[in-house]
Design an enzyme around this catalytic site. Structure first.
Site, PDB file in Angstrom:
ATOM      1  CG  HIS A   1     -15.691   0.871  12.576  1.00  0.00           C
ATOM      2  ND1 HIS A   1     -16.192   1.974  13.228  1.00  0.00           N
ATOM      3  CD2 HIS A   1     -14.983   1.346  11.532  1.00  0.00           C
ATOM      4  CE1 HIS A   1     -15.800   3.072  12.589  1.00  0.00           C
ATOM      5  NE2 HIS A   1     -15.075   2.713  11.553  1.00  0.00           N
TER       6      HIS A   1
ATOM      7  CB  ALA B   1     -18.505   1.540   3.060  1.00  0.00           C
TER       8      ALA B   1
ATOM      9  NE  ARG C   1     -17.984   6.150   8.284  1.00  0.00           N
ATOM     10  CZ  ARG C   1     -18.016   5.999   9.587  1.00  0.00           C
ATOM     11  NH1 ARG C   1     -19.107   5.564  10.178  1.00  0.00           N
ATOM     12  NH2 ARG C   1     -16.948   6.264  10.329  1.00  0.00           N
ATOM     13  N   GLY C   2     -14.986   6.315   5.106  1.00  0.00           N
ATOM     14  CA  GLY C   2     -14.098   7.403   5.528  1.00  0.00           C
ATOM     15  C   GLY C   2     -14.540   7.941   6.877  1.00  0.00           C
ATOM     16  CG  ASP C   3     -12.684   7.893  10.096  1.00  0.00           C
ATOM     17  OD1 ASP C   3     -13.678   7.250  10.500  1.00  0.00           O
ATOM     18  OD2 ASP C   3     -11.552   7.395   9.992  1.00  0.00           O
TER      19      ASP C   3
ATOM     20  CD  GLU D   1      -2.924   0.925   2.315  1.00  0.00           C
ATOM     21  OE1 GLU D   1      -3.718  -0.006   2.054  1.00  0.00           O
ATOM     22  OE2 GLU D   1      -3.015   1.635   3.326  1.00  0.00           O
TER      23      GLU D   1
ATOM     24  CB  THR E   1      -4.771   5.472   1.244  1.00  0.00           C
ATOM     25  OG1 THR E   1      -3.790   6.502   1.272  1.00  0.00           O
ATOM     26  CG2 THR E   1      -4.189   4.180   1.786  1.00  0.00           C
ATOM     27  CE1 TYR E   2     -10.593  10.099  -3.590  1.00  0.00           C
ATOM     28  CE2 TYR E   2     -11.557  10.564  -1.448  1.00  0.00           C
ATOM     29  CZ  TYR E   2     -11.485  10.800  -2.803  1.00  0.00           C
ATOM     30  OH  TYR E   2     -12.297  11.751  -3.374  1.00  0.00           O
TER      31      TYR E   2
HETATM   32  P1  FAD Z   1     -18.640   1.296   6.974  1.00  0.00           P
HETATM   33  O1  FAD Z   1     -18.576   0.039   6.211  1.00  0.00           O
HETATM   34  O2  FAD Z   1     -19.738   2.244   6.619  1.00  0.00           O
HETATM   35  O3  FAD Z   1     -18.682   0.927   8.510  1.00  0.00           O
HETATM   36  C1  FAD Z   1     -18.592   1.956   9.522  1.00  0.00           C
HETATM   37  C2  FAD Z   1     -19.428   1.562  10.731  1.00  0.00           C
HETATM   38  O4  FAD Z   1     -20.812   1.551  10.370  1.00  0.00           O
HETATM   39  C3  FAD Z   1     -19.144   0.158  11.276  1.00  0.00           C
HETATM   40  O5  FAD Z   1     -19.301   0.217  12.663  1.00  0.00           O
HETATM   41  C4  FAD Z   1     -20.207  -0.703  10.643  1.00  0.00           C
HETATM   42  O6  FAD Z   1     -20.535  -1.828  11.445  1.00  0.00           O
HETATM   43  C5  FAD Z   1     -21.394   0.249  10.562  1.00  0.00           C
HETATM   44  N1  FAD Z   1     -22.224  -0.026   9.395  1.00  0.00           N
HETATM   45  C6  FAD Z   1     -21.803  -0.302   8.136  1.00  0.00           C
HETATM   46  N2  FAD Z   1     -22.875  -0.394   7.302  1.00  0.00           N
HETATM   47  C7  FAD Z   1     -23.959  -0.169   8.064  1.00  0.00           C
HETATM   48  C8  FAD Z   1     -25.342  -0.077   7.779  1.00  0.00           C
HETATM   49  N3  FAD Z   1     -25.790  -0.225   6.523  1.00  0.00           N
HETATM   50  N4  FAD Z   1     -26.204   0.200   8.807  1.00  0.00           N
HETATM   51  C9  FAD Z   1     -25.742   0.398  10.041  1.00  0.00           C
HETATM   52  N5  FAD Z   1     -24.424   0.333  10.380  1.00  0.00           N
HETATM   53  C10 FAD Z   1     -23.551   0.062   9.397  1.00  0.00           C
HETATM   54  N6  FAD Z   1      -9.881   5.970   5.377  1.00  0.00           N
HETATM   55  C11 FAD Z   1      -9.583   6.954   4.483  1.00  0.00           C
HETATM   56  O7  FAD Z   1      -9.934   8.110   4.717  1.00  0.00           O
HETATM   57  N7  FAD Z   1      -8.913   6.683   3.321  1.00  0.00           N
HETATM   58  C12 FAD Z   1      -8.510   5.427   3.005  1.00  0.00           C
HETATM   59  O8  FAD Z   1      -7.902   5.218   1.955  1.00  0.00           O
HETATM   60  C13 FAD Z   1      -8.793   4.368   3.925  1.00  0.00           C
HETATM   61  N8  FAD Z   1      -8.446   3.088   3.660  1.00  0.00           N
HETATM   62  C14 FAD Z   1      -8.771   2.079   4.524  1.00  0.00           C
HETATM   63  C15 FAD Z   1      -8.441   0.757   4.217  1.00  0.00           C
HETATM   64  C16 FAD Z   1      -8.749  -0.285   5.084  1.00  0.00           C
HETATM   65  C17 FAD Z   1      -8.406  -1.698   4.715  1.00  0.00           C
HETATM   66  C18 FAD Z   1      -9.398   0.007   6.315  1.00  0.00           C
HETATM   67  C19 FAD Z   1      -9.700  -1.105   7.282  1.00  0.00           C
HETATM   68  C20 FAD Z   1      -9.746   1.314   6.637  1.00  0.00           C
HETATM   69  C21 FAD Z   1      -9.448   2.356   5.743  1.00  0.00           C
HETATM   70  N9  FAD Z   1      -9.807   3.681   6.021  1.00  0.00           N
HETATM   71  C22 FAD Z   1      -9.499   4.688   5.121  1.00  0.00           C
HETATM   72  C23 FAD Z   1     -10.474   4.030   7.283  1.00  0.00           C
HETATM   73  C24 FAD Z   1     -12.032   4.011   7.148  1.00  0.00           C
HETATM   74  O9  FAD Z   1     -12.448   5.017   6.270  1.00  0.00           O
HETATM   75  C25 FAD Z   1     -12.610   4.210   8.546  1.00  0.00           C
HETATM   76  O10 FAD Z   1     -12.305   3.113   9.369  1.00  0.00           O
HETATM   77  C26 FAD Z   1     -14.091   4.538   8.623  1.00  0.00           C
HETATM   78  O11 FAD Z   1     -14.382   4.912   9.974  1.00  0.00           O
HETATM   79  C27 FAD Z   1     -15.045   3.397   8.277  1.00  0.00           C
HETATM   80  O12 FAD Z   1     -15.024   3.111   6.958  1.00  0.00           O
HETATM   81  P2  FAD Z   1     -15.795   1.782   6.406  1.00  0.00           P
HETATM   82  O13 FAD Z   1     -15.699   1.822   4.947  1.00  0.00           O
HETATM   83  O14 FAD Z   1     -15.326   0.598   7.130  1.00  0.00           O
HETATM   84  O15 FAD Z   1     -17.295   2.152   6.878  1.00  0.00           O
END
Ligand code: FAD
Length: 299
Positions: free
Chosen positions: A160, A136, A119-121, A30, A61-62
């Protein structure tokens, strides 16, 4: 080499799922884009050096706020030109549908076929009630509608940080997979038993997409403090003793961190995990050392 020349040379862009399912162990690296344009060339140089190791694929990453987003696509294009399949990360929480559409077009134009949909933060001061995308899974749906991309997502073997429980988290993952997510990459973990337990839970929940194990070689004591703050990871005693002993000796800490990560990866491959993603943090030296340590295992 531009995209046309890459195609003319017969460089193939593969779907991550085809790479993972190929039956060969997959090792990917990465890189993260720079925050400012003056660092772009040095990041590109580091990415190219890692690409010369011919990893199975490389992810880029983004920037969550979108500030560095154009660099993700540009670095992906450069990797593809070097013959390495790129995986572009894309986040959605603070984005709009128009912007996501533009990002998808930009990635497609640069030959990218794989996206890690996140999803991102929330950026500082961002009001989440105004978000176009809450999870996401909604981005996954959007990319699927757009068509033509292999879509991955993130997962968290220790849960998470926002999730009430691992069970709730797995329900979130199910929605992501039902929306069209074809593979998952894990958050880093330092105890393989945490991953094995998580995979069992996924299996019990009927989630069957391939899971890529994310491994972070920790090469400095400062990195550890940042990691715990971001991810809340559990650190095994064995690992903490390494940090205690070598944390203030940079070269020794780097060597011990690479050895620890290598040992984790050997155990993962030995236990049937076929795909490992190394959070190589723009460090060609670290990526090369890990790959060298695994040369016969990857052969
Ligand atoms: P989600 O899948 O939306 O999950 C977030 C939370 O919501 C979880 O607690 C989940 O259980 C809950 N959830 C999910 N879907 C639902 C639903 N439909 N209804 C109710 N609850 C739900 N961040 C960046 O800014 N840039 C990057 O490039 C980046 N790369 C990453 C790569 C990896 C492998 C990982 C593990 C993380 C990365 N992150 C990155 C961090 C990530 O953006 C954060 O951890 C963020 O807080 C959650 O993103 P997610 O896509 O997991 O969210």
């Amino acid at each position: 080499m531009n995209l046309m020349r890459a195609c003319a040379k017969g460089i193939k862009n593969m779907k991550i799922t085809d790479i993972i399912n190929s039956g060969r162990p997959s090792l990917s690296f990465e890189v993260f884009p720079p925050k400012t344009s003056d660092k772009f060339d040095s990041v590109l140089a580091a990415a190219s050096e890692i690409a010369r190791l011919s990893p199975s694929y490389m992810s880029v990453t983004y920037g969550a706020g979108g500030g560095t987003s154009q660099y993700t696509a540009e670095i992906c294009r450069a990797l593809f030109s070097q013959g390495v399949t790129p995986l572009a990360h894309l986040t959605c929480l603070s984005s709009t549908r128009e912007r996501i559409g533009a990002e998808l077009n930009a990635l497609r134009e640069r030959g990218v076929e794989n996206i890690l949909a996140l999803r991102g933060d929330a950026p500082e001061g961002f009001d989440r009630s105004t978000a176009h995308y809450k999870h996401a899974s909604e981005l996954v749906e959007e990319i699927r509608r757009f068509g033509g991309f292999c879509i991955g997502g993130a997962c968290y073997p220790e849960g998470h940080p926002e999730s009430e429980s691992l069970a709730r988290d797995i329900e979130g993952l199910r929605k992501k997979v039902e929306a069209g997510c074809e593979f998952l990459t894990t958050q880093m973990f330092f105890d393989n038993n945490i991953l094995y337990n998580f995979l069992y839970r996924l299996y019990r929940a009927g989630i069957q997409v391939p899971v890529v194990a994310g491994i972070m070689p920790v090469t400095s004591a400062a990195q550890i403090k940042r990691l715990i703050a971001i991810s809340g990871n559990a650190l095994p005693q064995r690992f903490l003793r390494i940090v205690d002993r070598y944390g203030d000796k940079p070269d020794a800490m780097k060597q011990a961190g690479i050895a620890f990560a290598t040992e984790q990866i050997v155990d993962l491959f030995a236990n049937g995990i076929s795909a490992v993603h190394v959070y190589s943090m723009n460090r060609p030296d670290v990526a090369a050392a890990i790959q060298r340590n695994l040369s016969e295992i990857l052969r």
